[in-house]
Design a protein around this motif. Structure first.
Motif, PDB file in Angstrom:
ATOM      1  N   ALA A   1       0.835  -1.204   0.000  1.00 14.08           N
ATOM      2  CA  ALA A   1       0.000   0.000   0.000  1.00 14.08           C
ATOM      3  C   ALA A   1       0.873   1.258   0.000  1.00 14.08           C
ATOM      4  O   ALA A   1       0.589   2.219  -0.732  1.00 14.08           O
ATOM      5  CB  ALA A   1      -0.934  -0.002   1.210  1.00 14.08           C
ATOM      6  N   GLN A   2       1.939   1.244   0.786  1.00 12.62           N
ATOM      7  CA  GLN A   2       2.849   2.391   0.808  1.00 12.62           C
ATOM      8  C   GLN A   2       3.471   2.616  -0.564  1.00 12.62           C
ATOM      9  O   GLN A   2       3.641   3.759  -0.997  1.00 12.62           O
ATOM     10  CB  GLN A   2       3.954   2.174   1.842  1.00 12.62           C
ATOM     11  N   GLU A   3       3.807   1.540  -1.252  1.00 13.60           N
ATOM     12  CA  GLU A   3       4.397   1.662  -2.589  1.00 13.60           C
ATOM     13  C   GLU A   3       3.415   2.261  -3.584  1.00 13.60           C
ATOM     14  O   GLU A   3       3.799   3.064  -4.444  1.00 13.60           O
ATOM     15  CB  GLU A   3       4.904   0.302  -3.081  1.00 13.60           C
ATOM     16  N   VAL A   4       2.142   1.865  -3.490  1.00 17.80           N
ATOM     17  CA  VAL A   4       1.121   2.450  -4.370  1.00 17.80           C
ATOM     18  C   VAL A   4       1.072   3.961  -4.149  1.00 17.80           C
ATOM     19  O   VAL A   4       1.053   4.746  -5.112  1.00 17.80           O
ATOM     20  CB  VAL A   4      -0.261   1.802  -4.121  1.00 17.80           C
ATOM     21  N   ILE A   5       1.058   4.364  -2.890  1.00 14.63           N
ATOM     22  CA  ILE A   5       1.003   5.789  -2.570  1.00 14.63           C
ATOM     23  C   ILE A   5       2.271   6.496  -3.041  1.00 14.63           C
ATOM     24  O   ILE A   5       2.217   7.531  -3.714  1.00 14.63           O
ATOM     25  CB  ILE A   5       0.784   5.997  -1.057  1.00 14.63           C
ATOM     26  N   ARG A   6       3.410   5.923  -2.715  1.00 11.94           N
ATOM     27  CA  ARG A   6       4.693   6.542  -3.082  1.00 11.94           C
ATOM     28  C   ARG A   6       4.833   6.692  -4.595  1.00 11.94           C
ATOM     29  O   ARG A   6       5.251   7.734  -5.091  1.00 11.94           O
ATOM     30  CB  ARG A   6       5.850   5.731  -2.528  1.00 11.94           C
ATOM     31  N   ASN A   7       4.511   5.638  -5.332  1.00 12.29           N
ATOM     32  CA  ASN A   7       4.650   5.693  -6.785  1.00 12.29           C
ATOM     33  C   ASN A   7       3.740   6.756  -7.395  1.00 12.29           C
ATOM     34  O   ASN A   7       4.133   7.449  -8.334  1.00 12.29           O
ATOM     35  CB  ASN A   7       4.358   4.322  -7.406  1.00 12.29           C
ATOM     36  N   SER A   8       2.544   6.889  -6.864  1.00 14.12           N
ATOM     37  CA  SER A   8       1.624   7.897  -7.373  1.00 14.12           C
ATOM     38  C   SER A   8       2.145   9.303  -7.088  1.00 14.12           C
ATOM     39  O   SER A   8       2.085  10.185  -7.948  1.00 14.12           O
ATOM     40  CB  SER A   8       0.246   7.702  -6.756  1.00 14.12           C
ATOM     41  N   ILE A   9       2.666   9.504  -5.893  1.00 11.81           N
ATOM     42  CA  ILE A   9       3.229  10.813  -5.556  1.00 11.81           C
ATOM     43  C   ILE A   9       4.453  11.089  -6.426  1.00 11.81           C
ATOM     44  O   ILE A   9       4.617  12.191  -6.958  1.00 11.81           O
ATOM     45  CB  ILE A   9       3.588  10.891  -4.058  1.00 11.81           C
ATOM     46  N   ALA A  10       5.314  10.091  -6.596  1.00 12.19           N
ATOM     47  CA  ALA A  10       6.552  10.263  -7.363  1.00 12.19           C
ATOM     48  C   ALA A  10       6.283  10.647  -8.817  1.00 12.19           C
ATOM     49  O   ALA A  10       7.075  11.371  -9.427  1.00 12.19           O
ATOM     50  CB  ALA A  10       7.386   8.994  -7.294  1.00 12.19           C
ATOM     51  N   GLU A  11       5.176  10.181  -9.374  1.00 14.22           N
ATOM     52  CA  GLU A  11       4.833  10.541 -10.757  1.00 14.22           C
ATOM     53  C   GLU A  11       4.580  12.035 -10.917  1.00 14.22           C
ATOM     54  O   GLU A  11       4.857  12.607 -11.958  1.00 14.22           O
ATOM     55  CB  GLU A  11       3.575   9.779 -11.202  1.00 14.22           C
ATOM     56  N   ARG A  12       4.040  12.662  -9.886  1.00 10.18           N
ATOM     57  CA  ARG A  12       3.659  14.068  -9.998  1.00 10.18           C
ATOM     58  C   ARG A  12       4.560  15.014  -9.213  1.00 10.18           C
ATOM     59  O   ARG A  12       4.672  16.183  -9.542  1.00 10.18           O
ATOM     60  CB  ARG A  12       2.216  14.246  -9.531  1.00 10.18           C
ATOM     61  N   SER A  13       5.160  14.493  -8.154  1.00 12.73           N
ATOM     62  CA  SER A  13       5.997  15.336  -7.301  1.00 12.73           C
ATOM     63  C   SER A  13       7.138  14.501  -6.727  1.00 12.73           C
ATOM     64  O   SER A  13       7.154  14.181  -5.537  1.00 12.73           O
ATOM     65  CB  SER A  13       5.129  15.940  -6.187  1.00 12.73           C
ATOM     66  N   PRO A  14       8.109  14.141  -7.577  1.00 14.76           N
ATOM     67  CA  PRO A  14       9.142  13.186  -7.160  1.00 14.76           C
ATOM     68  C   PRO A  14       9.954  13.605  -5.933  1.00 14.76           C
ATOM     69  O   PRO A  14      10.335  12.749  -5.138  1.00 14.76           O
ATOM     70  CB  PRO A  14      10.037  13.042  -8.391  1.00 14.76           C
ATOM     71  N   LEU A  15      10.190  14.886  -5.766  1.00 18.74           N
ATOM     72  CA  LEU A  15      11.002  15.331  -4.631  1.00 18.74           C
ATOM     73  C   LEU A  15      10.274  15.177  -3.299  1.00 18.74           C
ATOM     74  O   LEU A  15      10.921  15.163  -2.246  1.00 18.74           O
ATOM     75  CB  LEU A  15      11.443  16.787  -4.825  1.00 18.74           C
ATOM     76  N   GLU A  16       8.963  15.064  -3.347  1.00 21.74           N
ATOM     77  CA  GLU A  16       8.165  14.954  -2.120  1.00 21.74           C
ATOM     78  C   GLU A  16       7.710  13.521  -1.832  1.00 21.74           C
ATOM     79  O   GLU A  16       7.033  13.281  -0.827  1.00 21.74           O
ATOM     80  CB  GLU A  16       6.932  15.862  -2.207  1.00 21.74           C
ATOM     81  N   ALA A  17       8.058  12.569  -2.685  1.00 20.92           N
ATOM     82  CA  ALA A  17       7.482  11.218  -2.602  1.00 20.92           C
ATOM     83  C   ALA A  17       7.742  10.538  -1.257  1.00 20.92           C
ATOM     84  O   ALA A  17       6.802  10.027  -0.637  1.00 20.92           O
ATOM     85  CB  ALA A  17       7.997  10.348  -3.751  1.00 20.92           C
ATOM     86  N   ASP A  18       8.971  10.525  -0.816  1.00 24.15           N
ATOM     87  CA  ASP A  18       9.271   9.826   0.447  1.00 24.15           C
ATOM     88  C   ASP A  18       8.625  10.521   1.641  1.00 24.15           C
ATOM     89  O   ASP A  18       7.976   9.883   2.469  1.00 24.15           O
ATOM     90  CB  ASP A  18      10.783   9.733   0.663  1.00 24.15           C
ATOM     91  N   ARG A  19       8.791  11.820   1.701  1.00 27.22           N
ATOM     92  CA  ARG A  19       8.271  12.592   2.837  1.00 27.22           C
ATOM     93  C   ARG A  19       6.748  12.497   2.931  1.00 27.22           C
ATOM     94  O   ARG A  19       6.193  12.271   4.005  1.00 27.22           O
ATOM     95  CB  ARG A  19       8.728  14.043   2.691  1.00 27.22           C
ATOM     96  N   LEU A  20       6.066  12.638   1.805  1.00 28.40           N
ATOM     97  CA  LEU A  20       4.606  12.588   1.835  1.00 28.40           C
ATOM     98  C   LEU A  20       4.081  11.174   2.057  1.00 28.40           C
ATOM     99  O   LEU A  20       3.053  10.989   2.720  1.00 28.40           O
ATOM    100  CB  LEU A  20       4.025  13.172   0.548  1.00 28.40           C
ATOM    101  N   THR A  21       4.768  10.183   1.538  1.00 30.80           N
ATOM    102  CA  THR A  21       4.357   8.797   1.805  1.00 30.80           C
ATOM    103  C   THR A  21       4.456   8.507   3.295  1.00 30.80           C
ATOM    104  O   THR A  21       3.544   7.901   3.876  1.00 30.80           O
ATOM    105  CB  THR A  21       5.214   7.800   1.000  1.00 30.80           C
TER     106      THR A  21
END
Length: 196
Positions: A136-156
């Protein structure tokens, strides 16, 4: 699929493994993995321990089967929410609000079954729950990374931590209104990090 399980005496009982999974899911969700014994399961399912082990293998294997079912229909539908054509902050806010509502929907089975399972004492069951949680975390992270890669880890991390807090708060009896209020407050932070 319906099979006959022979009790010690009397006529054969009708036993439907799929219905048994639904019943067992209610028990695990209400009491948590560690709070449910084999005796609880066999009583609720109306079978004896040998029949239970023949049908499911072990308590942990039954739990893994329940997690599969939960992921299909009981968990927050991450892929659908994140796949919608709208700002990312709105999608993430919807995930949090839907999680709050889902975690409080049944007063006898509060919280997220996956998140609650990641803390259980059985290593096999904990590993199964952790697998679903990481996915589930990967689904969220990958979606964030597509649109805002610099924020992916922090927002996940933020979403995951907020969902864990919502689950724990629901488990401890926090009201739906308070859970939704917390989810909406977290959404304000998301909107500041991810402007439309």
């Amino acid at each position: 699929m319906t099979t006959n399980i022979l009790p010690a005496r009397g006529r054969p009982r009708r036993f439907d493994p799929d219905e048994a999974v639904v019943t067992a899911q209610q028990l695990f969700h209400a009491k948590g993995y560690d709070g449910v014994s084999i005796a609880d399961l066999t009583k609720a399912l109306g079978i004896n321990p040998p029949s239970f082990y023949a049908a499911f293998g072990s308590k942990a294997q039954l739990y893994a089967r329940i997690l599969d079912r939960y992921a299909l229909g009981g968990a927050v539908p991450l892929v659908q929410i994140l796949g919608a054509d709208r700002p990312l902050a709105d999608s993430l806010a919807q995930i949090l609000e839907q999680a709050a509502r889902s975690y409080a929907a049944d007063p006898t089975a509060t919280g997220c079954m996956v998140l609650e399972g990641t803390r259980c004492n059985d290593p096999e069951a904990r590993e199964a729950a952790c697998g679903f949680h990481v996915a589930a975390q990967e689904v969220i992270r990958n979606s964030i990374a597509e649109r805002s890669p610099l924020e992916a880890d922090r927002l996940t991390d933020f979403i995951s931590t907020t969902m864990a807090g919502l689950s724990a708060s629901a488990r401890h009896g926090q009201s739906l209104d308070r859970l939704v209020s917390t989810a909406r407050l977290a959404s304000v932070a998301l909107a500041q990090v991810l402007p439309a």
